[in-house]
Design a protein around this motif. Structure first.
Motif, PDB file in Angstrom:
ATOM      1  N   ASP A  59      55.910 -21.063 -27.595  1.00  0.00           N
ATOM      2  CA  ASP A  59      55.634 -22.274 -27.014  1.00  0.00           C
ATOM      3  C   ASP A  59      56.005 -22.343 -25.523  1.00  0.00           C
ATOM      4  OD1 ASP A  59      54.810 -24.747 -26.601  1.00  0.00           O
ATOM      5  OD2 ASP A  59      56.064 -25.809 -27.921  1.00  0.00           O
ATOM      6  N   GLY A  60      55.561 -21.416 -24.710  1.00  0.00           N
ATOM      7  CA  GLY A  60      55.960 -21.493 -23.333  1.00  0.00           C
ATOM      8  C   GLY A  60      57.391 -20.855 -23.069  1.00  0.00           C
ATOM      9  N   VAL A  61      57.548 -19.661 -23.671  1.00  0.00           N
ATOM     10  CA  VAL A  61      58.775 -19.110 -23.264  1.00  0.00           C
ATOM     11  C   VAL A  61      58.655 -18.212 -21.969  1.00  0.00           C
ATOM     12  CG1 VAL A  61      60.169 -17.082 -24.213  1.00  0.00           C
ATOM     13  CG2 VAL A  61      59.017 -18.610 -25.952  1.00  0.00           C
ATOM     14  N   SER A  62      59.831 -18.695 -21.277  1.00  0.00           N
ATOM     15  CA  SER A  62      60.070 -17.706 -19.936  1.00  0.00           C
ATOM     16  C   SER A  62      61.309 -17.106 -20.082  1.00  0.00           C
ATOM     17  CB  SER A  62      59.891 -18.818 -18.676  1.00  0.00           C
ATOM     18  OG  SER A  62      58.666 -19.075 -18.676  1.00  0.00           O
ATOM     19  N   LEU A  63      61.608 -15.900 -19.725  1.00  0.00           N
ATOM     20  CA  LEU A  63      62.856 -15.185 -19.901  1.00  0.00           C
ATOM     21  C   LEU A  63      63.175 -14.017 -19.246  1.00  0.00           C
ATOM     22  CD1 LEU A  63      63.736 -14.860 -23.860  1.00  0.00           C
ATOM     23  CD2 LEU A  63      65.247 -16.157 -22.166  1.00  0.00           C
ATOM     24  N   GLY A  64      64.092 -13.638 -18.528  1.00  0.00           N
ATOM     25  CA  GLY A  64      64.289 -12.606 -17.881  1.00  0.00           C
ATOM     26  C   GLY A  64      65.196 -11.664 -18.711  1.00  0.00           C
ATOM     27  N   PHE A  65      65.109 -10.249 -18.868  1.00  0.00           N
ATOM     28  CA  PHE A  65      65.680  -9.333 -19.694  1.00  0.00           C
ATOM     29  C   PHE A  65      66.305  -8.330 -18.584  1.00  0.00           C
ATOM     30  CE2 PHE A  65      62.429 -10.606 -22.419  1.00  0.00           C
ATOM     31  CZ  PHE A  65      63.361 -11.259 -23.746  1.00  0.00           C
ATOM     32  N   ALA A  66      67.813  -8.303 -18.372  1.00  0.00           N
ATOM     33  CA  ALA A  66      68.409  -7.532 -17.371  1.00  0.00           C
ATOM     34  C   ALA A  66      67.956  -5.936 -17.683  1.00  0.00           C
ATOM     35  CB  ALA A  66      69.700  -7.762 -17.018  1.00  0.00           C
ATOM     36  N   ALA A  73      48.623 -10.101 -29.197  1.00  0.00           N
ATOM     37  CA  ALA A  73      47.907 -10.617 -28.188  1.00  0.00           C
ATOM     38  C   ALA A  73      48.448 -12.029 -27.709  1.00  0.00           C
ATOM     39  CB  ALA A  73      46.580 -10.373 -28.063  1.00  0.00           C
ATOM     40  N   VAL A  74      48.893 -12.339 -26.622  1.00  0.00           N
ATOM     41  CA  VAL A  74      49.406 -13.718 -26.515  1.00  0.00           C
ATOM     42  C   VAL A  74      47.976 -14.538 -26.095  1.00  0.00           C
ATOM     43  CG1 VAL A  74      52.040 -12.954 -26.093  1.00  0.00           C
ATOM     44  CG2 VAL A  74      50.127 -13.102 -24.158  1.00  0.00           C
ATOM     45  N   ASP A  75      48.351 -15.781 -26.216  1.00  0.00           N
ATOM     46  CA  ASP A  75      47.438 -16.833 -25.776  1.00  0.00           C
ATOM     47  C   ASP A  75      47.564 -17.286 -24.405  1.00  0.00           C
ATOM     48  OD1 ASP A  75      46.085 -16.584 -28.362  1.00  0.00           O
ATOM     49  OD2 ASP A  75      47.792 -17.870 -29.119  1.00  0.00           O
ATOM     50  N   GLY A  76      48.647 -17.044 -23.770  1.00  0.00           N
ATOM     51  CA  GLY A  76      48.951 -17.710 -22.359  1.00  0.00           C
ATOM     52  C   GLY A  76      50.368 -17.019 -21.848  1.00  0.00           C
ATOM     53  N   GLY A  77      50.431 -16.777 -20.514  1.00  0.00           N
ATOM     54  CA  GLY A  77      51.621 -16.425 -19.882  1.00  0.00           C
ATOM     55  C   GLY A  77      51.581 -14.961 -19.581  1.00  0.00           C
ATOM     56  N   ARG A  78      52.292 -14.280 -19.070  1.00  0.00           N
ATOM     57  CA  ARG A  78      52.585 -12.941 -18.554  1.00  0.00           C
ATOM     58  C   ARG A  78      53.659 -11.944 -18.876  1.00  0.00           C
ATOM     59  NH1 ARG A  78      51.598 -11.872 -12.465  1.00  0.00           N
ATOM     60  NH2 ARG A  78      53.551 -12.711 -12.189  1.00  0.00           N
ATOM     61  N   ILE A  79      53.561 -10.770 -19.165  1.00  0.00           N
ATOM     62  CA  ILE A  79      54.570  -9.891 -19.538  1.00  0.00           C
ATOM     63  C   ILE A  79      54.724  -8.845 -18.330  1.00  0.00           C
ATOM     64  CG2 ILE A  79      55.482  -8.373 -21.298  1.00  0.00           C
ATOM     65  CD1 ILE A  79      53.810  -9.763 -23.271  1.00  0.00           C
ATOM     66  N   LEU A  80      55.935  -8.830 -17.722  1.00  0.00           N
ATOM     67  CA  LEU A  80      56.040  -7.997 -16.791  1.00  0.00           C
ATOM     68  C   LEU A  80      57.152  -7.027 -17.034  1.00  0.00           C
ATOM     69  CD1 LEU A  80      55.696 -11.056 -14.729  1.00  0.00           C
ATOM     70  CD2 LEU A  80      54.924  -9.070 -13.606  1.00  0.00           C
ATOM     71  N   GLU A 115      56.899 -14.871 -18.724  1.00  0.00           N
ATOM     72  CA  GLU A 115      56.449 -16.049 -18.012  1.00  0.00           C
ATOM     73  C   GLU A 115      55.682 -17.022 -18.842  1.00  0.00           C
ATOM     74  OE1 GLU A 115      55.243 -14.898 -14.457  1.00  0.00           O
ATOM     75  OE2 GLU A 115      57.148 -14.369 -13.683  1.00  0.00           O
ATOM     76  N   GLY A 116      55.978 -18.112 -19.249  1.00  0.00           N
ATOM     77  CA  GLY A 116      55.217 -19.065 -19.917  1.00  0.00           C
ATOM     78  C   GLY A 116      54.433 -18.817 -21.158  1.00  0.00           C
ATOM     79  N   LEU A 117      54.997 -17.605 -22.107  1.00  0.00           N
ATOM     80  CA  LEU A 117      54.235 -16.991 -23.108  1.00  0.00           C
ATOM     81  C   LEU A 117      53.907 -18.105 -24.010  1.00  0.00           C
ATOM     82  CD1 LEU A 117      53.963 -14.196 -22.613  1.00  0.00           C
ATOM     83  CD2 LEU A 117      55.624 -13.586 -24.116  1.00  0.00           C
ATOM     84  N   VAL A 118      52.784 -17.991 -24.521  1.00  0.00           N
ATOM     85  CA  VAL A 118      52.247 -18.808 -25.798  1.00  0.00           C
ATOM     86  C   VAL A 118      51.527 -18.083 -26.557  1.00  0.00           C
ATOM     87  CG1 VAL A 118      50.569 -20.766 -26.236  1.00  0.00           C
ATOM     88  CG2 VAL A 118      51.954 -20.991 -24.127  1.00  0.00           C
ATOM     89  N   LYS A 119      52.131 -18.188 -27.852  1.00  0.00           N
ATOM     90  CA  LYS A 119      51.025 -17.395 -29.014  1.00  0.00           C
ATOM     91  C   LYS A 119      50.831 -18.586 -30.032  1.00  0.00           C
ATOM     92  CE  LYS A 119      49.006 -14.802 -31.429  1.00  0.00           C
ATOM     93  NZ  LYS A 119      47.784 -14.265 -31.323  1.00  0.00           N
ATOM     94  N   ARG A 120      49.691 -18.684 -30.504  1.00  0.00           N
ATOM     95  CA  ARG A 120      49.314 -19.737 -31.694  1.00  0.00           C
ATOM     96  C   ARG A 120      48.977 -19.083 -32.688  1.00  0.00           C
ATOM     97  NH1 ARG A 120      46.896 -22.137 -27.387  1.00  0.00           N
ATOM     98  NH2 ARG A 120      48.100 -23.361 -26.192  1.00  0.00           N
TER      99      ARG A 120
END
Lengths: 345, 262
Positions: A19-26, A53-60, A6-11
């Protein structure tokens, strides 16, 4: 295991890799992440593994948030582009390593290593197990790498361009192997590649990325036949691009005007595939559902299955594939209207 | 065009070496094995002492460097890396003097320990002027070079090899033990060979930190033999013995670099 970001950011300094990646992997599915080099696909995979290490967002992973967990605690297994088999260990020790870290009894380790090597169809197991990775072919090394990843029964299998180092024939065969294995094990797999054909062939879902963002995601059929942008259309398959001006009822390309009923107005990009177009030497009446472009045939290459013709149309060169060779000179290119995509430029 | 460098090697190395070998077999102008007999009689303990101190220091240096470099390589820490390289720029004599001040019976270390009541200053234990002091000083001085060499070898191990292990659940220590160390073993052997020969030949540190009573390290014996006994024959025989050990190590080094696969 369903995976979500959800909203993954890495600089990296000034460069934004994600740049704000949101995705679901079945769960239990194979998702291919496709894109040109530098699009962020590898960064995404490495952040799932915990190497980045990401700068923002969540990994579930399922209900559990793993964003802050170190790689050791995530339960992912990665297959690397250059295999990364430890050269000082035998094949057996390479595959057994993860199990030994878990302090499994020797008999269990041996049983599971043999089972997984059998699963990846390494060949004569007893002979191969005591060899060093360097003594194996590239294809066999990648099978060992797959075995090493699968043997620990990871929650998520991550594959970073696993076949790009192999020659075309081995790549084709292993592609089918990876698919078979993933289905047999029923594991959630995420597969990074820059090869569109590989992505379409192997995946349940294809995610196309560009410049740190998701451009489009869907089934291979969807993404191939209904590209939502010029970038997608261009990236998937050998495509022709023509610059034009879209108006009510038509698109002007230089001096030519093609019928068009869509909503785009102003500067536009026309895209169609080389395989969808065909050539006619004489001016033909447009068959129903076809549109015509006049041009000059400049060059022809024999590719084995088809002849690829290079046609100059209004100052730009397009490609048209056909089973019969056509001689050079003025030609008419026929494109089915349904296969002609128009995007605002 | 090989002549000038060859001449330099012959002049700077072979001539002194042969002259030293020659002198070690001379006693009162006659060919003799007496010098070696004397070495055997008087200095066999010193030879073992020198080998023991060098091997122990080497083991400590390589062991510490293997772990510290693993930490720097995997976790990464610029300040730690810098600190470990400082001894590289401190001369041997300064190390020797510094260690005397630190490790002497009433030195800085014992004073500090006395403050917290661990050491009784009326009967202080002495680390300086003993083999322990020599080992500590040699380790401290050589650690920087070891870190430099080992870290270079570790950095030549590609990241995915470590990531694959981390991915499987390997701790930092396991990554060092299972991946970094074995994959950089050839470089470690080379580094060990260099440091072992330099430890065998160390002089100022054992002279300043070692005790006044025997056993001494070989270079100190050579020094005493020349300066106080004016006995060049035995001094050269002692030198030849150290050559022998150094050449054994050099042979091992050459075998390693030529046997290394591409």
């Amino acid at each position: 295991m369903e995976v979500r970001v959800e909203g993954l950011v890495k600089r990296y300094g000034r460069v934004t890799a994600l740049d704000g990646v949101s995705l679901g992997f079945a769960s239990g599915g194979l998702t291919a992440i496709l894109g040109p080099s530098g699009c962020g696909k590898t960064t995404l995979l490495r952040s799932l593994a915990g190497f980045v290490a990401v700068d923002g967002g969540r990994i579930l992973f399922g209900p559990e948030e793993v964003t802050a967990l170190p790689p050791q605690a995530r339960g992912t297994a990665m297959v690397f582009q250059h295999y990364a088999l430890w050269p000082h260990m035998t094949v057996f020790d390479n595959v057994a390593y993860g199990l030994r870290l878990r302090k499994l009894p020797d008999a269990d380790v041996r049983r599971r290593v043999e089972r997984v090597l059998d699963l990846v169809e390494i060949g004569r197991i007893t002979g191969v197990m005591q060899r060093r990775p360097a003594e194996l072919s590239g294809g066999q090394q990648q099978r060992v790498a797959l075995a090493r990843a699968l043997v620990v029964e990871p929650r998520v299998l991550l594959l970073d361009e696993p076949l790009s180092n192999l020659d075309a024939k081995v790549r084709q065969r292993l592609r089918a192997e990876v698919r078979r294995l993933q289905k047999a094990v029923g594991i959630t797999a995420i597969y990074v590649t820059h090869d569109q054909e590989e992505a379409l062939a192997i995946a349940d879902t294809v995610v196309l990325m560009n410049a740190g963002r998701v451009v489009q995601s869907g089934s291979p059929q969807e993404i191939y036949s209904r590209p939502e942008s010029a970038f997608t259309a261009e990236f998937l398959g050998v495509s022709n691009q023509l610059a034009g001006i879209a108006e009510a009822g038509g698109v002007r390309i230089g001096a030519q005007r093609l019928p068009y009923a869509g909503a785009v107005r102003g500067r536009a990009t026309l895209i169609f595939r080389a395989t969808d177009a065909s050539l006619a030497t004489d001016e033909e009446e447009a068959a129903p559902g076809h549109t015509l472009l006049r041009g000059v045939l400049e060059e022809r290459l024999f590719l084995g299955s088809v002849y690829r013709h290079y046609v100059r149309v209004e100052g730009e060169t397009i490609m048209v594939d056909g089973t019969e060779p056509v001689e050079g000179g003025p030609v008419t290119v026929r494109v089915p209207v349904a296969k002609l995509q128009v995007y605002a430029a | 065009m090989a002549a000038p460098p060859l001449a330099i090697v012959v002049w700077l190395f072979f001539v002194p070496f042969l002259s030293s070998a020659h002198l070690s077999f001379l006693r009162d102008g006659q060919w003799s094995l007496q010098n070696y007999a004397l070495v055997w009689r008087l200095y066999k303990i010193d030879v073992l002492y020198t080998l023991g101190i060098s091997l122990l220091s080497l083991a400590l240096v390589i062991g510490i460097a293997a772990l510290v470099c693993g930490y720097i390589r995997i976790v990464g820490h610029r300040a730690v890396e810098f600190l470990f390289k400082v001894p590289l720029f401190v001369p041997f004599v300064v190390v020797g003097h510094g260690m005397r001040v630190l490790l002497a019976p009433r030195g800085t270390l014992n004073s500090a320990l006395a403050q917290v009541g661990v050491v009784d200053l009326s009967d202080p234990p002495s680390i300086a002027f003993s083999w322990i002091g020599i080992v500590i000083s040699l380790v401290w001085k050589n650690l920087a070079l070891a870190v430099l060499l080992v870290l270079g070898a570790y950095r030549a191990v590609d990241e995915p090899f470590l990531e694959a292990a981390r991915n499987m659940g390997a701790s930092t220590f396991r990554q060092i033990r299972d991946i970094l160390l074995p994959m950089s073993a050839p470089s470690l052997v080379v580094a060990s060979a260099f440091m072992f020969t330099s430890m065998l030949a160390s002089f100022s540190i054992p002279l300043m930190i070692g005790g006044g009573e025997p056993p001494h390290m070989l270079m100190v014996d050579v020094y005493y033999r020349i300066n106080y006994q004016d006995d060049l024959g035995t001094a050269n025989a002692l030198g030849m013995v150290s050559y022998l050990f150094a050449m054994g190590v050099a042979g091992y080094y050459l075998r390693t670099i030529t046997a290394r696969p591409l």
